[in-house]
Every structure is written in structure tokens, then in C-alpha cells.
Design a protein around this motif. Sequence first.
Motif, mmCIF file in Angstrom:
data_model
loop_
_atom_site.group_PDB
_atom_site.id
_atom_site.type_symbol
_atom_site.label_atom_id
_atom_site.label_comp_id
_atom_site.label_asym_id
_atom_site.label_seq_id
_atom_site.Cartn_x
_atom_site.Cartn_y
_atom_site.Cartn_z
ATOM 1 N N LEU A 1 -1.675 -10.484 4.045
ATOM 2 C CA LEU A 1 -1.398 -9.060 3.905
ATOM 3 C C LEU A 1 -0.921 -8.459 5.218
ATOM 4 O O LEU A 1 0.076 -7.723 5.257
ATOM 5 C CB LEU A 1 -2.658 -8.332 3.430
ATOM 6 N N VAL A 2 -1.615 -8.755 6.318
ATOM 7 C CA VAL A 2 -1.261 -8.159 7.608
ATOM 8 C C VAL A 2 0.109 -8.656 8.060
ATOM 9 O O VAL A 2 0.906 -7.895 8.625
ATOM 10 C CB VAL A 2 -2.347 -8.456 8.658
ATOM 11 N N GLU A 3 0.414 -9.925 7.835
ATOM 12 C CA GLU A 3 1.749 -10.435 8.155
ATOM 13 C C GLU A 3 2.818 -9.657 7.404
ATOM 14 O O GLU A 3 3.838 -9.262 7.976
ATOM 15 C CB GLU A 3 1.831 -11.916 7.800
ATOM 16 N N ARG A 4 2.582 -9.440 6.120
ATOM 17 C CA ARG A 4 3.566 -8.695 5.317
ATOM 18 C C ARG A 4 3.720 -7.262 5.825
ATOM 19 O O ARG A 4 4.834 -6.738 5.907
ATOM 20 C CB ARG A 4 3.149 -8.705 3.849
ATOM 21 N N MET A 5 2.607 -6.633 6.170
ATOM 22 C CA MET A 5 2.674 -5.269 6.699
ATOM 23 C C MET A 5 3.476 -5.229 7.995
ATOM 24 O O MET A 5 4.284 -4.317 8.217
ATOM 25 C CB MET A 5 1.264 -4.724 6.927
ATOM 26 N N ALA A 6 3.251 -6.217 8.862
ATOM 27 C CA ALA A 6 3.955 -6.252 10.146
ATOM 28 C C ALA A 6 5.452 -6.432 9.938
ATOM 29 O O ALA A 6 6.274 -5.745 10.565
ATOM 30 C CB ALA A 6 3.406 -7.369 11.019
ATOM 31 N N GLY B 1 6.562 -5.277 -2.686
ATOM 32 C CA GLY B 1 5.616 -6.384 -2.671
ATOM 33 C C GLY B 1 4.385 -6.072 -1.843
ATOM 34 O O GLY B 1 3.260 -6.443 -2.214
ATOM 35 N N MET B 2 4.571 -5.389 -0.727
ATOM 36 C CA MET B 2 3.433 -5.006 0.113
ATOM 37 C C MET B 2 2.515 -4.048 -0.633
ATOM 38 O O MET B 2 1.279 -4.176 -0.577
ATOM 39 C CB MET B 2 3.937 -4.360 1.401
ATOM 40 N N LEU B 3 3.083 -3.091 -1.340
ATOM 41 C CA LEU B 3 2.273 -2.137 -2.095
ATOM 42 C C LEU B 3 1.466 -2.840 -3.186
ATOM 43 O O LEU B 3 0.323 -2.461 -3.470
ATOM 44 C CB LEU B 3 3.171 -1.058 -2.700
ATOM 45 N N THR B 4 2.055 -3.869 -3.784
ATOM 46 C CA THR B 4 1.315 -4.643 -4.776
ATOM 47 C C THR B 4 0.106 -5.314 -4.142
ATOM 48 O O THR B 4 -0.996 -5.319 -4.710
ATOM 49 C CB THR B 4 2.230 -5.703 -5.418
ATOM 50 N N GLU B 5 0.306 -5.897 -2.948
ATOM 51 C CA GLU B 5 -0.811 -6.521 -2.231
ATOM 52 C C GLU B 5 -1.892 -5.491 -1.899
ATOM 53 O O GLU B 5 -3.092 -5.766 -1.998
ATOM 54 C CB GLU B 5 -0.310 -7.165 -0.939
ATOM 55 N N LEU C 1 -8.364 -4.468 7.517
ATOM 56 C CA LEU C 1 -9.067 -4.251 6.249
ATOM 57 C C LEU C 1 -10.071 -3.115 6.372
ATOM 58 O O LEU C 1 -10.219 -2.288 5.452
ATOM 59 C CB LEU C 1 -9.781 -5.531 5.818
ATOM 60 N N ARG C 2 -10.775 -3.073 7.488
ATOM 61 C CA ARG C 2 -11.747 -1.992 7.692
ATOM 62 C C ARG C 2 -11.066 -0.635 7.647
ATOM 63 O O ARG C 2 -11.546 0.307 6.996
ATOM 64 C CB ARG C 2 -12.463 -2.172 9.037
ATOM 65 N N VAL C 3 -9.925 -0.524 8.329
ATOM 66 C CA VAL C 3 -9.208 0.750 8.344
ATOM 67 C C VAL C 3 -8.716 1.095 6.945
ATOM 68 O O VAL C 3 -8.788 2.250 6.507
ATOM 69 C CB VAL C 3 -8.038 0.688 9.346
ATOM 70 N N LEU C 4 -8.208 0.103 6.231
ATOM 71 C CA LEU C 4 -7.713 0.354 4.877
ATOM 72 C C LEU C 4 -8.818 0.897 3.972
ATOM 73 O O LEU C 4 -8.585 1.785 3.145
ATOM 74 C CB LEU C 4 -7.147 -0.933 4.281
ATOM 75 N N ARG C 5 -10.023 0.384 4.138
ATOM 76 C CA ARG C 5 -11.127 0.801 3.279
ATOM 77 C C ARG C 5 -11.724 2.143 3.680
ATOM 78 O O ARG C 5 -12.185 2.906 2.835
ATOM 79 C CB ARG C 5 -12.221 -0.271 3.300
ATOM 80 N N GLN C 6 -11.715 2.425 4.980
ATOM 81 C CA GLN C 6 -12.471 3.577 5.475
ATOM 82 C C GLN C 6 -11.604 4.764 5.869
ATOM 83 O O GLN C 6 -12.123 5.878 5.983
ATOM 84 C CB GLN C 6 -13.322 3.161 6.678
ATOM 85 N N ASP D 1 -4.826 -4.083 -4.553
ATOM 86 C CA ASP D 1 -6.023 -4.822 -4.943
ATOM 87 C C ASP D 1 -6.718 -5.362 -3.697
ATOM 88 O O ASP D 1 -6.324 -6.387 -3.146
ATOM 89 C CB ASP D 1 -5.658 -5.967 -5.888
ATOM 90 N N LEU D 2 -7.750 -4.666 -3.255
ATOM 91 C CA LEU D 2 -8.475 -5.083 -2.053
ATOM 92 C C LEU D 2 -9.727 -5.889 -2.385
ATOM 93 O O LEU D 2 -10.449 -6.311 -1.480
ATOM 94 C CB LEU D 2 -8.854 -3.863 -1.214
#
Length: 547
Positions: free
Chosen positions: A489-494, A471-475, A438-443, A478-479
Motif C-alpha cells: 500500500l505505501v509503495e503504491r501511495m508513494a 487502484g490506490m483508492l481500492t487498496e 497505517l496508524r495515521v490512516l486509522r487515526q 479495506d484496512l
Amino acid sequence: MAPSTHTVTNQPPPLVGYDVFTADRALAEAVERHLPPDVFAEARDDLADFGRYAGSAQAAEWGALANENSPRLRTYDRYGNRIDEVAFHFAWHRLVGRAVGAGLTDAWGRPGGHVRRAAAFVVTTQVEAGHGCPVSMTHAAVPVLRTDPELAAEWEPLLTSRVYEEELRPPLEKSGVLLGMGMTEKQGGSDVRTNTTEARALSGADGDGYVLTGHKWFCSAPMSDGFLVLAQAPGGLTCFLVPRVLPDGTRNAFAIQRLKDKLGNRSNASAEVEFDGTTWARRVGDEGRGIRTIIGMVAATRLDCVLGSAALMRQAVAQAVHHTAYRRAFGGVLIDKPLMRNVLADLALESEAATVLGMRLAAAYDADSEAERAFARIAVPVAKYWVTKRCTPLVVEALECLGGNGYVEESGMPRLLRESPLNSIWEGSGNVQALDVLRVLRQEPMALNAFLTEVGRARGADHRLDRAIKGMLTELSDLDGIEGRARRLVERMALVLQGALLVRWAPAEVADAFCASRLGGDWGAAFGTLPSTLDLAAVVERARAEV
């Protein structure tokens, strides 16, 4: 016992006398894929030699002995002098020596060095996982010490040496050294900003070093020649290098209070240590920038957590497939039974996906471009979260494939099971990894762009993957309030990343089965619930270790 009542039948032979590297098709193909042809030719031969060692009966015996004979703390010598040494069984030293000699601490700056090392790390971990800890930290310490050119000039040749010397002596008098790490404390764990260990500069001059006062709740590999630790300096949390032996040959103040009695990882020592106010240390990086300085080490050891879990998975699958290929029950060989084949194929998919992902991350380290560094910053915690989480349920199911034999220590499966949760805890537990993503996604928008670019290379190749990407892009769109959903979210990304890599590089039957189950929803809550329409026999055969 009368011979007529003790005839041994229907027992598989030991899985020894094989090449651990070459028999792992997913691993061997990844090395060829990520290395230039000229580098691959040399790497293939070296890894095959190492693989034959790892698959030997001798290596298997060393692994068992190292775990049966855990390290012992020797606080005092026979005369009452405080020595704070850890005594290891000779088998441990053999394992570490072979790993160091194979270049597992010598990856930085070599062509294809990280891919070659990653493959060797997967191979050696299948022999025995505990000895990988000091090897991993020594490898990962190199980028940290490079923040100080003077320190790097002294230590890097020793860290990257292929010579292992177990005796404690002044580091500069040795041909090779190992480094450990001490970050966490009782009161904070992963929250290292709460560390209370204090560092005081001597004579107000950096050149005179610092002295430390405090404790470390987990100090990994306490028999090492030096340690990277975090302590509070006047300027804030700072990284320090603490040698065990000082240049004049005297022992640094490094009191090992006790060794941890751990669930697994029995061959390796983890300790509680105290610094008494005279513990001498050298600063690494600027005061107040300890986390930023040591983060390169954490990133590299997190990748080793991924590789280590992939190795445990691979060994568990290899043992399960090997056993069922020889064991007969209910009128036939177990591996040919449809339900067992489904279980084995499902396990093989999980194992191959972990291996392919780990090796892709190693290739990102070798590429060392801005885009690849950005990709690694987000993909490493994603992979560390998911792959290490999948390891334990896979090992449990693989153990069950051996039936009661798998529950017996002599099979080696209980050792794999005890080891399986560790990589999920080391270097930040699951929640820490998810929050880091999440930190990386935000920063760091560039990191997300690099991740999406990597995934996007497989778009259009499989409709189930395309839907999963959507579906991942939808997740990701919205952060707000995402922290409570971070694991999801991380499970889906993996899974999307693993699916994208397998669609591009794995055989069609492997990619099809992964996308149908992990991305397409045609999968149950336990292993062995793959759609029966898939080519499961081919998936299982691919996972078999040739003897």
C-alpha cells in the motif's frame, strides 16, 4: 614505466569545478517553484554559491579525507583523566563548518527557510553524507525545545547559529552548538517504550533537574554539545536534554563505551553510551509524554532521510551520466548507445521523482497550515519508506555504468553504495514507516484527505496516473488485515504521489516516462527497461551535470 606504454586515453575528467545546485535542474526548479519571487532571488544566489563550493575539488578532497580518516574515541587524556571525547579529522570539521555557515541549522521561522535548507542539504550531502547527521539533528531539535520556553530561549539561538565551534565548553559560553540524540537501547531498538534508562528528579523539584541511569545502544554524533534522550521518569517515558559540559565547566557523566564499526557513514561517529546515576539532565515536556515531545524531531529527521537519499541518488546519476558522456566503447560515446541511454534515463527518472517529492515536503513545513501539517504527517513516512528503499538499487546500477572503474574506491561510487542503505534504517526502518502510515490512516482522517487532495490536483492529466489513483483508492478502502499488505500500500501511495507531482511540474518527457513505467506497467524488474518509444535522450540530457 615507459611513456609509450602508459599513455592515458579514453578516461573522463573528474566531475569537479561545477555548481552542484544549478546543474541539478529538478532541484533548482523546485526551489523556484516553492519560494516567493523575492525570497527565491536571494536563495538562488546563496545556493549557487554553496553549489560551487560543493562542486569544487577542495570539497571533494575533504569528503574523501573525512571518510578515509574515521573518528577515534579518546576515553582518557594523557594523565588518566576520563574525557570521553571523539577526535575527527580536520576535513570533517571543514565540512560541518561550511554546512552550519550555510544555514543548515537555521530554517525555523525564516521565510522559505525549509525549502532553502532542504536544497542546501541535498547539495552538501553530495559532497559527503556523514557530516549531515549532526546538522540534521541540530536542526530537528528546535521544535522539541520549543515545548519548554525557558529551554528554547537559552538554546535556540545557539542551535540556529551559523557559527561552528568544535571545542567542548559550557553551551552558553559558545557562539553555536550541535545537538545529538539517544533514543534506542539494546533490548528495544525502535520500540522505545521498552527503554530501561531511569530518570530520578533531584530534591523532588523540577528546577533541580534529574539524574539518569542507563545506556543508549545508538547515540548519534557523540561529540555534540548536548543530547535529547528518552528515559523512564516516575510519570513514564520522558524526554530529557543532557548537556556534555555543565554550566560550571565540569564534564557531565557521559561515558562513551565504544564507537560503532559501521558499514558506511564512516566519517560520522555513532556510539554506545552509559549514564552512571550522576548524569545530569533537564526535562523537556511533561513526564510520560516523551514520545509526543520528541516526535517533532523524528519527523524532521525523517524528512532529512528522504533528502539525503535523494542527494545520494542525484550524485550517483550525475557521476554515471558524466562518465558515459566522455567514455567511448564499441565505436562511439557510451551515452549515445541506445541501451545505455535507457539505463541512464531510468536512473534519472528515479532521481528526479525523489527530489521533487522531498522538496514538496519541505514546502509543507514552510506553509505550516493545518492542511499542510496533516499532509506532512502521512506523506513524510510514505516518502521515507519508498525513497530510501529505492536508493540502494539505483546506486548499484549507476556504479555499474562506470564498469570496473566504479568498483574502485577512488571513483567515489563505493562510498555512495555503502551509504545508500542507511537512511532506510535511520529513524525507523521500512516496516516502522509502513506501520506509521497505517496508524495515521486509522487515526487521522484529515491526513488522508490532505494526501488525496494533493494527488487529486493532477487527476485528468494522464490516464495512467488516473488508473493508479483508482487502484490506490481500492487498496485504501479495506484496512482490515492491512498490516501484511502495508508495504504494498505505501509503495503504491508513494508512486502515485510522485507521479502526480511530476505530471504537474516536470517536463512532459519526464512525466510521460515515469507514468508509463512506474504507473502504467510498461517496465521490467531492472533499471534500463523503459519503453523505447519515449524521449529518453531528453531525459538523460536534463540529468547531466554541466562542468
